[in-house]
Write an enzyme that holds these catalytic residues in place. Structure first.
Site, PDB file in Angstrom:
ATOM      1  CB  CYS A  46      37.025 -49.481   9.100  1.00 27.58           C
ATOM      2  SG  CYS A  46      37.051 -49.424   7.306  1.00 27.58           S
TER       3      CYS A  46
HETATM    4  C1  BEZ Z   1      40.011 -51.975   6.161  1.00 26.43           C
HETATM    5  O1  BEZ Z   1      39.349 -51.172   6.786  1.00 26.43           O
HETATM    6  O2  BEZ Z   1      40.913 -52.602   6.698  1.00 26.43           O
HETATM    7  C2  BEZ Z   1      39.756 -52.219   4.733  1.00 26.43           C
HETATM    8  C3  BEZ Z   1      38.489 -52.052   4.193  1.00 26.43           C
HETATM    9  C4  BEZ Z   1      38.276 -52.305   2.859  1.00 26.43           C
HETATM   10  C5  BEZ Z   1      39.331 -52.704   2.057  1.00 26.43           C
HETATM   11  C6  BEZ Z   1      40.597 -52.819   2.585  1.00 26.43           C
HETATM   12  C7  BEZ Z   1      40.824 -52.592   3.924  1.00 26.43           C
END
Ligand code: BEZ
Length: 213
Positions: A46
């Site tokens: 994210c």
């Molecule tokens: C991420 O943004 O890296 C992420 C968020 C939730 C689960 C897995 C990865």
């Protein structure tokens, strides 16, 4: 929660964001919009996504598209995380992030998928036209960051096909030839597309992109 389908009016809502309260329809005004959710703040994928959107903002502006992100984290979390995004992605977050702590917007837009995680939003993307209608929906799993070049490409296609009687073929990019809309009779094509056309099959007629000089 009612199912949203392409062509529906995007549900309106009022929500708190990092840039103040947003009444979604008023905030959109006459612009197109992208509403996209991410699973959680302070997560790696994210962080790269929101940094990328900040860098692409001039491209969205050029297309008259407003961008707003969303997760169920609160405003103070968003604000703290923005510092990290700016630092690590070498950018400045320049669009609002909705703090959907009560899940109101996530529920309206069906962004929480219990088979994924019952508390977190998935990576949903809604592209909304200037008429407030939903033009495109894509859902990605948490493990796959989005391709924002693809979203720009789709916006180019959506905006072109909204105003011209063409469709865009596989892997089309702005500048490539377009498909003449099947609703146009071959004898009418020349009048509508003065740049000409090529008939590959009676149902497959190609023409140069009509809005380019
Ligand atoms: C991420 O943004 O890296 C992420 C968020 C939730 C689960 C897995 C990865």
């Amino acid at each position: 929660m009612a199912t949203i389908r392409l062509g529906d009016i995007a549900p309106n809502f009022i929500a708190q964001s990092t840039e103040g309260e947003i009444n979604f329809h008023e905030w959109l005004g006459d612009s197109w919009g992208i509403l996209f959710s991410h699973p959680a703040d302070y997560t790696p994928v994210c962080t790269t996504e929101l940094g990328t959107v900040a860098k692409y903002k001039p491209e969205f502006d050029k297309r008259n598209v407003k961008v707003v992100a969303l997760s169920v984290d609160g405003l103070s979390s968003h604000k703290g995380w923005i510092n990290d995004i700016n630092e690590t992605q070498n950018t400045t977050v320049n669009f609002p992030i909705i703090a959907d702590e009560d899940g109101n917007v996530s529920e309206l837009y069906d962004m929480i998928h219990p088979n994924s995680d019952s508390k977190l939003t998935v990576r949903s993307v809604f592209i909304i036209g200037a008429d407030k209608k939903v033009k495109l929906m894509i859902i990605y799993p948490a493990s796959t960051g989005r391709n924002f070049d693809e979203l720009l490409r789709v916006i180019d296609s959506l905006q072109l096909t909204a105003y011209h009687k063409v469709a865009t073929p596989a892997n089309w990019n702005s500048g490539d030839d377009c498909v003449v809309s099947p609703s146009i009779a071959t004898e009418d094509i020349s009048a509508i597309f003065p740049k000409g056309y090529k008939e590959i099959k009676p149902y497959l007629r190609m023409t140069p992109q009509p809005d380019l000089n």
